[in-house]
Design an enzyme around this catalytic site. Structure first.
Site, short mmCIF file in Angstrom:
data_model
loop_
_atom_site.label_atom_id
_atom_site.label_comp_id
_atom_site.label_asym_id
_atom_site.label_seq_id
_atom_site.Cartn_x
_atom_site.Cartn_y
_atom_site.Cartn_z
N CYS B 395 1.01 -1.25 0.09
CA CYS B 395 -0.02 -0.02 0.09
C CYS B 395 0.87 1.46 0.25
O CYS B 395 0.80 1.96 -1.22
CB CYS B 395 -0.90 -0.02 1.21
SG CYS B 395 -2.02 1.34 1.23
N ASP B 396 1.52 1.56 1.12
CA ASP B 396 2.34 2.80 1.25
C ASP B 396 3.44 2.96 0.31
O ASP B 396 3.59 3.95 -0.46
CB ASP B 396 3.04 2.83 2.63
CG ASP B 396 2.25 2.98 3.61
OD1 ASP B 396 1.04 3.54 3.18
OD2 ASP B 396 2.46 2.59 4.84
N VAL B 397 4.05 1.70 -0.33
CA VAL B 397 5.24 1.65 -1.24
C VAL B 397 4.68 2.15 -2.67
O VAL B 397 5.35 2.15 -3.39
CB VAL B 397 6.08 0.56 -1.43
CG1 VAL B 397 6.74 0.11 0.03
CG2 VAL B 397 5.17 -0.73 -1.79
N SER B 436 1.46 3.57 7.32
CA SER B 436 1.40 5.30 7.51
C SER B 436 0.32 5.68 7.73
O SER B 436 0.06 7.01 8.38
CB SER B 436 2.26 5.71 6.23
OG SER B 436 1.02 5.81 5.28
#
Lengths: 97, 477
Positions: B395-397, B436
């Protein structure tokens, strides 16, 4: 004191050289690299064994024995697991080349 | 053995170690490098033991051999059995063992010197530092092991007044070390044991605040600390080999820590000290989850169609892939797609796994073709020519908010540009944001197909459906 200064120089020099080398390692090998360097820190087992040659009061020797167990676990386990991991990396590489 | 000979041995072992690191530049030579370093180290240890004064202590040799046998057997068995998804826990555990060994050796050296005043101030300082750092590494590593092996909750734990507590403990540790130096006729054993205990508490306090996606940083940092502990331990007992090896390990750990921080756009301080700046924002979950199938085609059918249609496919594996144990289906899907004549590559973010480089190990175990794996810097320019980005447990990456939105915890973090692909297929567990806490706009994007649920099951189903010719026929009819 001279010895200690030498040790300090050794510390700084290897720190720098080791650091320069590590910057060149590709990210895909970072886990095996960390596992290998980790195994190297198990060399403390040498220090633990050398303690037995010194005059040490009784039960402190069992503490030193525990240090040997921990150090040997670190050393042997670390190199073995790194070897296993790198085996996976090699499997394909050897087929293809 | 005379001093010059000893020097030659030490230098030789150290050179092989450094050369071994150099061999880690390519996966073809890395295995040889690892074996060379192991051999050099064992030979070095044996050679260092021979000249030691063993007269009169021959009885201890049995104890030594027994302890060696126990430690080595336990290490070999654990190493042979551990699952590759658990490698980070294994590395953390070994780290802990290394820290423990360094702490105990320093402790015995200090205890010994309380009986004879042969130990110099500098050696005493080094021994106290070896004890403190080793004990803290040991405790911190055990916490990390627990987290990485899923025995402990993986999210960050922040105690009330955490920073004050940590700073206070650190202060007491420094004062105790100074006290130990001042009271130098004999290092009082209670003080030394107190120092070790406090260091254990400090290690725990330091480690519990780091959780979730920050684990790669913690584990690299602990790696550096265990090296440092070994190096100080080496200074304390006057072993050049130990000092040099420890210093190199420590340098390696620090550099990897730095690399991880760069990859996450976070500073050391914010992770280890101010930490957890991103208290998991309430997940705006479910609002999108699974409800997009008002277009009568189910997401799975859409996914199969998209995979069939795409010419160039980029697979983006993340932390969630490891959690779902979906590496094998991911690799098989890639093979299947390649068989179908499509260009398929894996794009790997540096923090995709649970420790630096972990994703590569997982995929290598699943027998991926290493030529298909690409790192962020090498692959990011290719997303704009990609037909389909297949995101598995990430997700964040891949969150475009890191580039487009200012002021979020991930703003400025280098991300994989999956949003530039013509179509995006998301195989994540749910619509919750990543660690995050920042929502991923990709989930709202019209070009995204959202296939929520267990990635392992979903990928396996996709492979089945792709292999099924009837689906293809019916689709063309």
């Amino acid at each position: 004191m001279g010895d200690l200064l030498l040790l300090l120089v050794v510390f700084l020099a290897t720190f720098l050289v080791g650091g320069l080398l590590i910057l060149r390692i590709p990210p895909r090998l970072h886990t095996p690299l960390m596992s290998m360097t980790n195994a190297v820190s198990g060399i403390t087992v040498l220090g633990a064994m050398l303690l037995f040659t010194k005059a040490i009061p009784g039960w402190w020797l069992s503490v030193a024995a525990l240090a040997i167990v921990a150090g040997a676990f670190n050393l042997v386990g670390g190199f073995t697991v790194t070897d296993r991991m790198l085996g996976f990396f090699q499997k394909r590489g050897t087929h293809d080349e | 053995m005379s001093e010059p000979v000893r020097l030659v041995v030490d230098v030789a072992v150290l050179s092989v170690f450094l050369l071994g690191i150099w061999w880690f530049r390519s996966s073809a030579s890395a295995r040889f490098g690892n074996r060379a370093v192991a051999t050099a180290l064992i030979v070095g240890v044996c050679l260092a033991l021979i000249p030691a004064p063993w007269e009169g202590v021959v009885g201890h040799v049995v104890v030594i051999l027994f302890a060696l046998a126990i430690g080595s057997t336990a290490g070999a068995i654990t190493a042979a059995r551990v699952d590759m998804t658990r490698i980070p826990a294994m590395v953390a555990l070994q780290n802990g063992a290394g820290g423990l060994a360094a702490a105990l050796v320093s402790l015995v050296e200090l205890a010994r010197s309380s009986d004879d005043a042969s130990m110099g101030d500098f050696a005493r300082l080094a021994a106290m530092l070896g004890l403190t750092i080793g004990a803290a590494t040991f405790a911190g590593s055990l916490i990390a092991t627990g987290r990485l092996a899923n025995w402990l909750r993986s999210s960050s734990t922040v105690l009330p007044g955490h920073n004050v507590l940590a700073a206070g403990l650190l202060g007491i540790l420094i004062v105790s070390v100074c006290l130990g130096l001042i009271l130098n006729d004999r290092s009082p054993i209670p003080l030394v044991i107190g120092l070790g205990t406090l260091a254990v508490v400090f290690g725990i306090v330091m480690a519990i605040r780091v959780g979730g996606a920050d684990m790669p940083v913690l584990i690299s940092f602990l790696n550096a600390l265990s090296g440092l502990a070994a190096a100080f331990c080496g200074v304390a007992i006057g072993s050049r080999l130990l000092t040099a090896c420890g210093a190199t390990v420590s340098a390696s750990g620090l550099i990897l820590t730095h690399a991880m921080c760069l990859a996450m756009n976070r500073s050391w301080r914010s992770i280890l000290w101010a930490g957890a700046s991103v208290a998991a924002a309430p997940a705006p979950a479910a609002q999108a989850s699974g409800q997009r199938d008002d277009s009568e085609v189910s997401p799975e059918d859409q996914a199969v169609q998209a995979l069939r249609k795409a010419e160039k496919i980029m697979i983006v594996p993340g932390y969630g892939l490891a959690l779902a144990n979906a590496q094998a289906p991911a690799v098989r899907l890639a093979e299947k797609l390649a068989q179908m004549g499509k260009e398929t590559k894996f794009a790997i973010h540096p923090i995709a796994g649970r420790m630096p480089g972990h994703m590569h190990v997982l995929l290598a175990e699943a027998d991926v073709d290493p030529d298909l794996l690409f790192d962020l810097a090498d692959i990011n320019s290719e997303f704009s020519q990609t037909d389909l980005a297949l995101i598995v447990g990430a997700c964040d990456v891949v969150n475009p908010a890191a580039i487009e939105v200012e002021g979020t915890p991930i703003s400025g973090m280098p991300v994989l540009l999956a949003h530039q692909a013509k179509q995006v297929l998301v195989c994540n567990l749910d619509a919750k944001p990543g660690y995050s806490g920042v929502d991923n706009p990709l989930y709202q994007d019209a070009k995204s197909i959202l296939l929520w649920g267990d990635a392992r099951e979903n990928l396996n189903r996709l492979i089945e459906r792709l292999a099924d010719p009837s689906f293809h026929a019916e689709n063309q009819a």
